[in-house]
Scaffold this active site. Structure first.
Site, PDB file in Angstrom:
ATOM      1  N   SER A   1       0.662  -1.257   0.095  1.00  0.00           N
ATOM      2  CA  SER A   1      -0.212  -0.111  -0.030  1.00  0.00           C
ATOM      3  C   SER A   1       1.099   1.049  -0.048  1.00  0.00           C
ATOM      4  O   SER A   1       2.047   1.307   0.718  1.00  0.00           O
ATOM      5  CB  SER A   1      -0.831  -0.010   1.240  1.00  0.00           C
ATOM      6  OG  SER A   1      -1.483   1.058   1.449  1.00  0.00           O
TER       7      SER A   1
ATOM      8  N   ASN B   1       9.455   8.559   4.306  1.00  0.00           N
ATOM      9  CA  ASN B   1       8.120   9.512   3.650  1.00  0.00           C
ATOM     10  C   ASN B   1       7.303   9.646   4.734  1.00  0.00           C
ATOM     11  O   ASN B   1       7.484   9.223   6.038  1.00  0.00           O
ATOM     12  CB  ASN B   1       7.402   8.318   2.724  1.00  0.00           C
ATOM     13  CG  ASN B   1       6.338   7.701   3.687  1.00  0.00           C
ATOM     14  OD1 ASN B   1       5.270   8.156   3.983  1.00  0.00           O
ATOM     15  ND2 ASN B   1       6.805   6.279   3.877  1.00  0.00           N
TER      16      ASN B   1
ATOM     17  N   ILE C   1       3.638  11.025   4.138  1.00  0.00           N
ATOM     18  CA  ILE C   1       2.807  11.348   3.250  1.00  0.00           C
ATOM     19  C   ILE C   1       1.507  11.854   4.183  1.00  0.00           C
ATOM     20  O   ILE C   1       0.936  12.930   3.656  1.00  0.00           O
ATOM     21  CB  ILE C   1       2.482  10.147   2.191  1.00  0.00           C
ATOM     22  CG1 ILE C   1       3.628   9.778   1.673  1.00  0.00           C
ATOM     23  CG2 ILE C   1       1.184  10.686   1.331  1.00  0.00           C
ATOM     24  CD1 ILE C   1       4.451  10.764   0.882  1.00  0.00           C
ATOM     25  N   GLY C   2       1.329  11.231   5.044  1.00  0.00           N
ATOM     26  CA  GLY C   2      -0.013  11.509   5.994  1.00  0.00           C
ATOM     27  C   GLY C   2      -1.355  11.014   5.467  1.00  0.00           C
ATOM     28  O   GLY C   2      -2.176  11.910   5.656  1.00  0.00           O
TER      29      GLY C   2
ATOM     30  N   ASN D   1      -4.775  -0.548   8.777  1.00  0.00           N
ATOM     31  CA  ASN D   1      -3.357  -0.056   8.968  1.00  0.00           C
ATOM     32  C   ASN D   1      -3.348   0.755  10.429  1.00  0.00           C
ATOM     33  O   ASN D   1      -4.112   1.472  10.356  1.00  0.00           O
ATOM     34  CB  ASN D   1      -3.166   1.044   7.827  1.00  0.00           C
ATOM     35  CG  ASN D   1      -1.840   1.717   8.048  1.00  0.00           C
ATOM     36  OD1 ASN D   1      -1.116   1.342   8.856  1.00  0.00           O
ATOM     37  ND2 ASN D   1      -1.340   2.431   7.017  1.00  0.00           N
TER      38      ASN D   1
ATOM     39  N   CYS E   1       0.513   3.687  10.810  1.00  0.00           N
ATOM     40  CA  CYS E   1       1.030   4.732   9.746  1.00  0.00           C
ATOM     41  C   CYS E   1       1.605   5.753  11.104  1.00  0.00           C
ATOM     42  O   CYS E   1       1.090   6.158  11.741  1.00  0.00           O
ATOM     43  CB  CYS E   1      -0.092   5.506   9.049  1.00  0.00           C
ATOM     44  SG  CYS E   1       0.473   6.887   8.545  1.00  0.00           S
TER      45      CYS E   1
ATOM     46  N   LYS F   1      -2.023  -4.605   9.847  1.00  0.00           N
ATOM     47  CA  LYS F   1      -0.552  -4.291   9.424  1.00  0.00           C
ATOM     48  C   LYS F   1      -0.122  -3.463  10.630  1.00  0.00           C
ATOM     49  O   LYS F   1      -0.362  -2.599  11.012  1.00  0.00           O
ATOM     50  CB  LYS F   1      -0.683  -3.095   8.440  1.00  0.00           C
ATOM     51  CG  LYS F   1       0.672  -2.771   7.935  1.00  0.00           C
ATOM     52  CD  LYS F   1       0.690  -2.391   6.430  1.00  0.00           C
ATOM     53  CE  LYS F   1       1.868  -1.939   5.882  1.00  0.00           C
ATOM     54  NZ  LYS F   1       1.849  -1.192   4.403  1.00  0.00           N
TER      55      LYS F   1
ATOM     56  N   ASN G   1       5.387  -2.366   9.065  1.00  0.00           N
ATOM     57  CA  ASN G   1       5.091  -0.784   8.303  1.00  0.00           C
ATOM     58  C   ASN G   1       6.646   0.104   8.514  1.00  0.00           C
ATOM     59  O   ASN G   1       7.483  -0.796   9.035  1.00  0.00           O
ATOM     60  CB  ASN G   1       3.965  -0.087   8.841  1.00  0.00           C
ATOM     61  CG  ASN G   1       3.477   1.046   7.959  1.00  0.00           C
ATOM     62  OD1 ASN G   1       4.357   1.789   7.360  1.00  0.00           O
ATOM     63  ND2 ASN G   1       2.179   1.239   7.906  1.00  0.00           N
TER      64      ASN G   1
HETATM   65  C1  SIN Z   1       1.623   7.737   4.773  1.00  0.00           C
HETATM   66  O1  SIN Z   1       0.797   7.958   4.173  1.00  0.00           O
HETATM   67  O2  SIN Z   1       2.054   8.699   5.580  1.00  0.00           O
HETATM   68  C2  SIN Z   1       2.052   6.252   4.704  1.00  0.00           C
HETATM   69  C3  SIN Z   1       1.133   5.359   5.170  1.00  0.00           C
HETATM   70  C4  SIN Z   1       1.757   4.428   6.331  1.00  0.00           C
HETATM   71  O3  SIN Z   1       2.904   4.445   6.564  1.00  0.00           O
HETATM   72  O4  SIN Z   1       0.950   3.716   6.720  1.00  0.00           O
END
Ligand code: SIN
Length: 303
Positions: free
Chosen positions: A21, A69, A71-72, A128, A131, A166, A193
């Site tokens: 993902s 990353n 991304i959020g 998830n 994150c 996850k 993750n």
């Molecule tokens: C994110 O969107 O910040 C990454 C997703 C994740 O690490 O679960």
């Protein structure tokens, strides 16, 4: 003739290779490059109830042997995923996809899961709870065994499809969390993750990523992910999906020997968009090299 087939929660995958993902969009973007039906399947971008713009930029920092990353959980929200993204995917993927679900409350996880559970295309729900890039959601549930179990139990009450949780590596005891999730009804565990990390820009003397920290992934985390999969495999009966730094067919086999039933390729998709295709193509040759007739026979073989 070798067999790459594996069973994931009662459904047969042609091979254990999935894209992770957040590294494969909604699949149709990659279908422009190769036939994505050659994958076992993939897990689509983490989906929340409402659309999310994500974190401020910069959100990416390059590292040796990996990347960070933050991304959020940027995504268009569950309604648009169902109405717009999944129909586009249906034109190029003719097998079940894994839905990755993010949330900021137990109720949100339940509601998004409930809606995606009704979609024919969705084969598995990947919850998830790991994150590291959002406040009050994701990892806030995944670093506490009771909180993670509560999410799993609540989702399970409202869905019919297999629920895979996850997990985060940013914990002292991932085995305790995996066991709590299994007890709460999880049908599988996907792990790991990303690991919380950061970089500092020497000229600016400031963190590279606007959110200061982010999730580190890539080949450097492979031994850590492998160790955790090995430990969790010994503690649970449900299938484990191994994730973390996989970049070769050898890595897939190593992860399966540690206990993974299937694997997900993450960061490497961003380095080489053909990596999943190449790994799937290399698997039979690599199996022959190591005298493996059937991949499903080697799961947990190193124990
Ligand atoms: C994110 O969107 O910040 C990454 C997703 C994740 O690490 O679960």
């Amino acid at each position: 003739m070798v067999s790459t087939k594996v069973d994931l929660c009662g459904m047969t995958l042609d091979n254990p290779v999935m894209a992770a993902s957040g590294t494969f969009g909604y699949g149709y973007e990659f279908a422009e490059l190769f036939d994505i039906n050659m994958l076992g399947t993939f897990s689509f971008k983490g989906t929340t109830l409402e659309p999310r713009f994500g974190n401020p930029t910069p959100r990416i920092a390059e590292c040796r042997e990996g990347m960070i990353n933050s991304i959020g959980l940027q995504n268009p929200g569950v309604e648009r995923v169902i109405d717009e993204e999944l129909p586009k995917l249906a034109k190029c993927l003719h097998k079940k996809v894994m839905a990755n679900i993010g949330g900021f409350s137990v109720e949100e996880y339940v509601e998004v899961s409930r809606r995606l559970d009704k979609c024919d295309q969705v084969g598995w729900l990947e919850i998830n709870v790991s994150c590291p890039n959002v406040h009050g959601g994701g990892i806030a549930f995944g670093t506490d065994a009771d909180a993670a179990a509560q999410v799993v139990a609540a989702v399970k009450e409202h869905v019919s499809k297999p629920v895979i949780v996850k997990l985060s590596p940013n914990v002292t005891d991932i085995v305790a969390i995996a066991k709590a999730c299994e007890k709460a009804g999880a049908d599988g565990i996907s792990m790991i993750n990303t690991m919380l990390g950061m970089r500092i820009d020497l000229k600016k003397r400031k963190p590279v990523v606007a959110n200061k920290m982010g999730g580190f992934s890539g080949p450097a985390v492979f031994p850590v992910a492998l160790r955790m999969v090995y430990q969790v495999y010994e503690a649970v009966k449900v299938p484990v999906i191994g994730i973390g730094g996989i970049s070769t067919a050898e890595d897939v086999i190593e992860m399966m020997l540690a206990g993974a039933t299937a694997v997900q390729i993450g960061a490497m998709n961003l380095v080489d968009p053909y990596i999943c295709k190449e790994i799937v193509e290399q698997l039979p040759v690599t199996m022959e090299k190591y005298g493996i007739g059937s991949l499903s026979d080697i799961i947990g073989g190193a124990h």
